[in-house]
Every structure is written in structure tokens, then in C-alpha cells.
Design an enzyme around this catalytic site. Sequence first.
Site, PDB file in Angstrom:
ATOM      1  N   HIS A 147     -13.132 -57.959 -61.865  1.00 59.55           N
ATOM      2  CA  HIS A 147     -12.960 -56.709 -62.607  1.00 59.55           C
ATOM      3  C   HIS A 147     -11.760 -55.912 -62.082  1.00 59.55           C
ATOM      4  O   HIS A 147     -11.729 -54.681 -62.176  1.00 59.55           O
ATOM      5  CB  HIS A 147     -14.225 -55.843 -62.543  1.00 59.55           C
ATOM      6  CG  HIS A 147     -15.465 -56.564 -62.950  1.00 59.55           C
ATOM      7  ND1 HIS A 147     -15.802 -56.775 -64.273  1.00 59.55           N
ATOM      8  CD2 HIS A 147     -16.434 -57.161 -62.214  1.00 59.55           C
ATOM      9  CE1 HIS A 147     -16.941 -57.449 -64.335  1.00 59.55           C
ATOM     10  NE2 HIS A 147     -17.336 -57.716 -63.107  1.00 59.55           N
ATOM     11  N   SER A 195      17.420 -56.283 -64.134  1.00 61.15           N
ATOM     12  CA  SER A 195      17.516 -55.169 -65.072  1.00 61.15           C
ATOM     13  C   SER A 195      18.977 -54.779 -65.229  1.00 61.15           C
ATOM     14  O   SER A 195      19.745 -54.809 -64.267  1.00 61.15           O
ATOM     15  CB  SER A 195      16.710 -53.966 -64.559  1.00 61.15           C
ATOM     16  OG  SER A 195      17.015 -52.783 -65.268  1.00 61.15           O
TER      17      SER A 195
END
Length: 361
Positions: free
Chosen positions: A67, A187
Amino acid sequence: LRAAAVDEEVVAFFNKDVTSYDIEDSALSLMLCEAVGIVMPLVSGLEQALFDLAKEHEETLMMGLTHGQPAEVTTLALKLLNFREMVKRDYGRLIIASEAVRVGRLAGAVGNYGHLGPEAEAITCERLRLLSGLSTQIIHRDVHANLMDTLVTVAANIGHIAHNLWLMCQWPRCEAREPFGKNQRGSTQMPHKKNPITLERLRGMAQQMIGYQTVAKMAVITYDERAIDQSCQERINWPDAFCLLAYMLEKLTKLLPNMVFFPQAMQANIEKTKGQLGSSYVKDLLLGQGVTHLVYGDEEVQTYDWVKNCAHEAWERQVHLSDVLIERGILEMVSAESLEACFDLHRGLEHLPEIYDRYGL
């Protein structure tokens, strides 16, 4: 046929007693089986790459998460072995699916052998190593949809592997990184970036494959004996699906040996939990001593809830769980040695050699 330089006298007889899909559907089955035969070695290559990588990381401890939350300590090898088992199952699925699609037909315009008898179909399918069965003008597309389901399952497993490796690359985990070329840019604006673009690409391609599955499922719905719904989309759907899956398999197989893993970061992430991963062993230790209820604050609670409250308190205070347990008097019930053993990072990994041996590691 003319493009293949077939004699004109033969061309003239091409449609004698047969409809086009007496030829095309059987040919499609042969092409699909051949395409599966191209993909299967790529699946084997991915399986081997995962095994080799697992072999390198038998002792690499990392935090297991459920989870999205810290659970217990595991190893990178065990994670990779789980990936490998998925891929092994994919190989078996492809064998079964390719055999199921090995179907031919020569039953005429509506499947009643109106011009050629069943014996012509039987002889043709035997020579082509295809199975014959009841059909309309076409082989019903549930046969083909089953194969596409299998291809998409392979792609989904690739997406699963890529996504989990991508999660390891994410800040603040920073447990892994894609290989980054000398002249590569992460980037156009931020020079420091090293984005996991290949893993993201594979994840997106797995989603694209599900689109092919949807189209194949829709093709199962046929108007009476046949409409052209299937053939128009299959000329796109099947080549695209097989080419994309082959690309995904090759790309992930080449990526895996070059992935960079950071065991020190994995260790640091375990230590950040400040003993939380030992809570289950503390709970079992107390229950093993016959302790079923304890007082936390002014309330008597079950042992599970007592350990839970201590763990939550430790996290809120950002101290080690053992410190809170000791403050709450746990050493009155268990020895210091047994408490310390609950926080041994190798606790719960004693069966790893057996698991590794079972799967050939």
C-alpha cells in the site's frame, strides 16, 4: 498472386469453389503462429536477464512496501525473482495461446461446405498443420482475442516491472537509476535531471497494448456469418501489437543489465523507519509469552493495539520504536536480547536460501 508471379492459368482458378476467407483466415492463423515464434525467444531473453540480475543482488537488502507503506525487509533478488516468474508464466501462456489459434477453414461462404466438401478442408488443414472446426465465413474471433489477451498480459507484466523499477528511481527513495549517457539530457531546463524515460516509455506502451486488446474484443462481435469489421482492423491491430511487444521485450532486456542500484540508499531507507519494520515481531514475541492485553495510557487494550499505539507514538516523536517500547515497560515482560532480535534486519529472511534454491538462484 500476380505480384508473386503466379501463372495466369492458376490465378484464374484461385476463387473456384472457395471464398477469399477460405484462404485468408487460414493464412492469418499461420502468420500469427509464426509471429508468436518470433516473440517467444525474446521472452526467454527477458527471463534470463532478470535471473542474472537477481543473482547479483542475493544479499541486497531493501524495504518491502505494501500500500505504498513500509512493511518488512526483503531483498532485491526476491523482487527480481518474482518478476522472472511472471515472465516464465508468460512463456507458457504463449505456447498455449499459439496452439489455440492454430485453426484453419475451407468451408465456403457461410460455413456449410457448399462447393467443396469437408474432406478438402481436412486435407488442407492437415498439410498446413492446422486444426479444422465449425466456422461461418470466418473463424470466430474469440480464438484470436484469446491470443491478443496473452500478448497484452505479457505487455502488462513488462509494464509492471518497468513501473516498479521506476518507483525505485523516484525521489526520495533514490534506490535505482536508469543508465544515463554521457551526452544525454534529462531536461531542457534543469541540467541536474536524470529522468527514467525508458521505464516510463515501457509503462505507456503497456497501456497502448490494452488498446489493441479492446479492438480485438470488439472484433468478436460479428454480424451474422461475416461483415468486414474484423479484416479492416486486423491489418493494423496484429502487426502493431506484435511489433510493439517485440520492441518492449528487447528494450527491457537491454536495459536491465545497465540499471544502476544503490544498496546504501536502500539501507538508509530501512533505517529511516526507526524500527517500525520490527513491530510484527514484537507483537508475536509478546503473544508468545502469553501477553494478550496491556495498558496503554488509561486503557487496557489487546497486545496488537498496544504495539500499534507504541509504533504510532514512535513515528510521531521520530524516535526508535524500541525506545517507546522500553518506556512503556516491555522489558518487564521480555528479555532485552529477545527485544533486540525483533529489530534484526535479517529477521524473517531465514528462508531465503530455500527460496533461492527452489528457483535455481
